[in-house]
Write an enzyme that holds these catalytic residues in place. Structure first.
Site, PDB file in Angstrom:
ATOM      1  CG  HIS A 139      -0.462   0.240   2.586  1.00 23.93           C
ATOM      2  ND1 HIS A 139      -0.085  -0.849   3.633  1.00 23.93           N
ATOM      3  CD2 HIS A 139       0.135   1.696   3.169  1.00 23.93           C
ATOM      4  CE1 HIS A 139       0.500  -0.646   3.805  1.00 23.93           C
ATOM      5  NE2 HIS A 139       0.476   0.610   4.498  1.00 23.93           N
ATOM      6  CG  ASP A 169       0.396  -4.342   2.939  1.00 21.20           C
ATOM      7  OD1 ASP A 169       0.312  -3.847   1.257  1.00 21.20           O
ATOM      8  OD2 ASP A 169      -0.291  -3.880   3.593  1.00 21.20           O
ATOM      9  N   GLY A 249       3.263   6.712   7.953  1.00 24.57           N
ATOM     10  CA  GLY A 249       5.423   6.865   7.487  1.00 24.57           C
ATOM     11  C   GLY A 249       6.182   5.637   8.174  1.00 24.57           C
ATOM     12  CB  SER A 251       3.627   2.209   5.671  1.00 25.32           C
ATOM     13  OG  SER A 251       2.165   1.692   6.524  1.00 25.32           O
ATOM     14  CG  LEU A 306      -2.233 -27.170   3.709  1.00 25.43           C
ATOM     15  CD1 LEU A 306      -2.329 -27.045   5.629  1.00 25.43           C
ATOM     16  CD2 LEU A 306      -1.787 -28.121   4.216  1.00 25.43           C
ATOM     17  N   GLY A 307      -5.849 -26.665   0.521  1.00 25.55           N
ATOM     18  CA  GLY A 307      -7.056 -26.524   0.299  1.00 25.55           C
ATOM     19  C   GLY A 307      -7.935 -27.293   0.730  1.00 25.55           C
ATOM     20  CB  VAL A 308      -8.661 -27.184   3.981  1.00 27.63           C
ATOM     21  CG1 VAL A 308      -7.537 -28.611   3.945  1.00 27.63           C
ATOM     22  CG2 VAL A 308      -7.042 -26.242   5.414  1.00 27.63           C
TER      23      VAL A 308
END
Length: 516
Positions: A139, A169, A249, A251, A306-308
């Site tokens: 961002h 992010d 600032g 960030s 993981l696909g969960v």
């Protein structure tokens, strides 16, 4: 009569002696047990007091910890980032706004309000290589037309974006410089609650600012993030929470341990005003470092899944799913990530994990919540194998899971923006039989749908994409190329208008907004 009185008095005396002896014996045994346990009886009030233990004087007092070495090394590796963006006035629908007063009369102070203008923002970054790679927040650099980096010695450089990852992010940028000061990576997994940390950054454009605090919590998820300019959304949330003062600032700045090692990237604060209100949050370096490495090597993040679909065990009672709430009754653990459902081509399901299992560890690292599970899996790439420990209604079981990408395979995802990952689907060319069946000579089939833009739009498996933005699509590569071109366009143009047909013969249109 006198004899009767004598017998009665004797019985009374005997009972009194017996009662007195019993009371004395009971009191003696209680005093003995209290004495052996270390507790004491208050002589005035008669209640039992807890034992008094002297403090362990080998513990180091907080005021004796020296932050100067860590601060000195950290400030030189933290930079100030100024971003400049050229914006055009737009209405809520994304079209150019024309003031009717200016349109008809063309004079007054409104004359310049529809002209493009520059907007500036600032943040921080951390130098992670001597040749100019800098880690920061997405961002901080998102949408920037120009980035200016100022080092701690006041040298200024123009920077270019190497890659960004909105889900965590994290972003990676590059300046052309040599022999730059860097900061070594620490082990964010080894951080302990209560451990001292430093936040280093440039709040309110005040360069080289250092604040101190402690680790308040780990694997924190589900927060509303703000830095004054609006909220920031991310899909992967497993933050280090601290009480070190962080403000707009900061960030992209560094979270540093007392050894001077980078353990996190400061990302957000919890605030209703936009300024520091007691809590701040950082992306652990275990996640941020891996993301930066992927952006440098591949141009996009190699995200393992993981696909969960999971629910924190403590939250099961409040789940909207009745089956999940009922399963809570049979749970034998109070922590972990409960498996409520599998995605298509789930790696966990193929390995033997079942709905109702509670994941309690990844490679022997304890998992308390879904956020901590995300943090552990985020350290790996598709194709890596991890040991998953689950609690199955009181029985502990271990499975080896080969992680996959969003397309359900272990291939390396390439491309600056990874269109296939963004869309969250796998595509394949049409067979001659399909072309003959539908009477068409082009198109690609949606072979699999995972989490992403395709699923969000309502497109299901089997849908055949014919055109995107009025352009014919014949191969998955053509679709990727078109999506990449759209992503590089202006914000107003990041729209996909898709025309296609389902196996039933029904034609349907979909609109996908890539900016959301």
């Amino acid at each position: 009569m006198s004899k009767v009185w004598k017998n009665a008095v004797g019985v009374v005396l005997l009972i009194g002696v017996c009662v007195g002896a019993a009371m004395w014996g009971t009191s003696y045994m209680m005093d003995k047990k209290i004495s052996e346990s270390g507790y004491t009886v208050d002589s005035e009030y008669g209640f039992v007091q807890q034992p008094f233990y002297q403090a362990n004087y080998s513990l180091v007092a907080a005021e004796n910890i020296d932050f100067t070495v860590a601060a000195e090394s950290a400030v030189h590796a933290v930079v100030h980032i100024k971003s400049t963006t050229t914006v055009s006035p737009r209405s809520a629908q994304g079209r150019q706004y024309v003031d009717p007063f200016e349109y008809f009369f063309g004079f007054g102070d409104r004359g310049n309000q529809n002209q493009p203008r520059s907007r500036s923002g600032s943040g921080s970054g951390v130098i992670i290589s001597v040749d100019g790679y800098i880690m920061t927040n997405n961002h901080v650099v998102e949408g920037a037309d120009e980035l200016e980096v100022t080092l701690n010695d006041n040298r200024k450089f123009q920077a270019k974006i190497v890659g960004t990852d909105p889900q965590t992010d994290i972003a990676l940028i590059k300046i052309e410089a040599k022999d730059l000061p860097t900061m070594p990576f620490g082990d964010s997994d080894a951080l302990k609650v209560g451990e001292w940390v430093l936040a280093v950054g440039n709040p309110f454009n005040l360069t080289s600012t250092v604040t101190a605090g402690i680790v308040s919590a780990k694997s924190r998820g589900g927060i509303s993030r703000s830095f004054g300019a609006g909220s920031v959304s991310a899909n992967i949330e497993s933050f280090i929470q601290t009480d070190a003062a962080v403000n707009p600032g900061n960030s992209g700045g560094a979270l540093v341990n007392t050894k001077g090692e980078l353990v996190g990237i400061n990302t957000a604060i919890y605030s209703e005003t936009g300024n520091f209100a007691g809590y701040s949050f950082a992306v652990p370096i275990s996640i941020a470092g891996k993301v930066a490495a992927d952006l440098k090597q591949f141009g996009t993040v190699q995200r393992a899944l993981l696909g969960v679909q999971m629910v924190d065990v403590p939250d099961m009672e409040r789940s909207s799913e009745e089956a999940v709430r009922k399963d809570k009754v049979n749970m034998k653990v109070n922590e972990g990530a409960y498996i409520a459902e599998f995605t298509q081509s789930s790696a966990a399901k193929q390995a033997g994990v079942e709905i109702g299992d509670v994941i309690v560890a990844v490679n022997d690292t304890k998992v308390r919540t879904g956020s901590s599970l995300q943090e552990q899996i985020s350290k790996y790439r598709p194709g890596d194998k991890v040991k998953i420990t689950v609690d199955r209604y009181g029985a502990e079981k271990t499975f080896t899971v080969e992680l996959r990408n969003a397309q359900g395979n272990t291939d390396i995802v390439k491309g600056v923006e990874a269109p296939a990952v963004l869309l969250g689907a796998a595509f394949k060319e049409l067979s001659d039989r399909q072309k003959q069946q539908f009477g068409i000579s082009y198109g690609v089939e949606v072979a699999e749908v995972n989490n992403g833009k395709i699923k969000d739009a309502g497109i299901t498996k089997g849908y055949i994409i014919l055109t995107v933005n009025d352009q014919r699509i014949s191969t998955p590569d053509e679709l990727d190329t078109l999506v990449e071109r759209v992503l590089r366009g202006s914000e107003e143009e990041k729209i996909l208008v898709i025309k296609g047909v389902y196996p039933t013969g029904r034609t349907k249109y979909y609109v996908i907004d890539l900016t959301e």
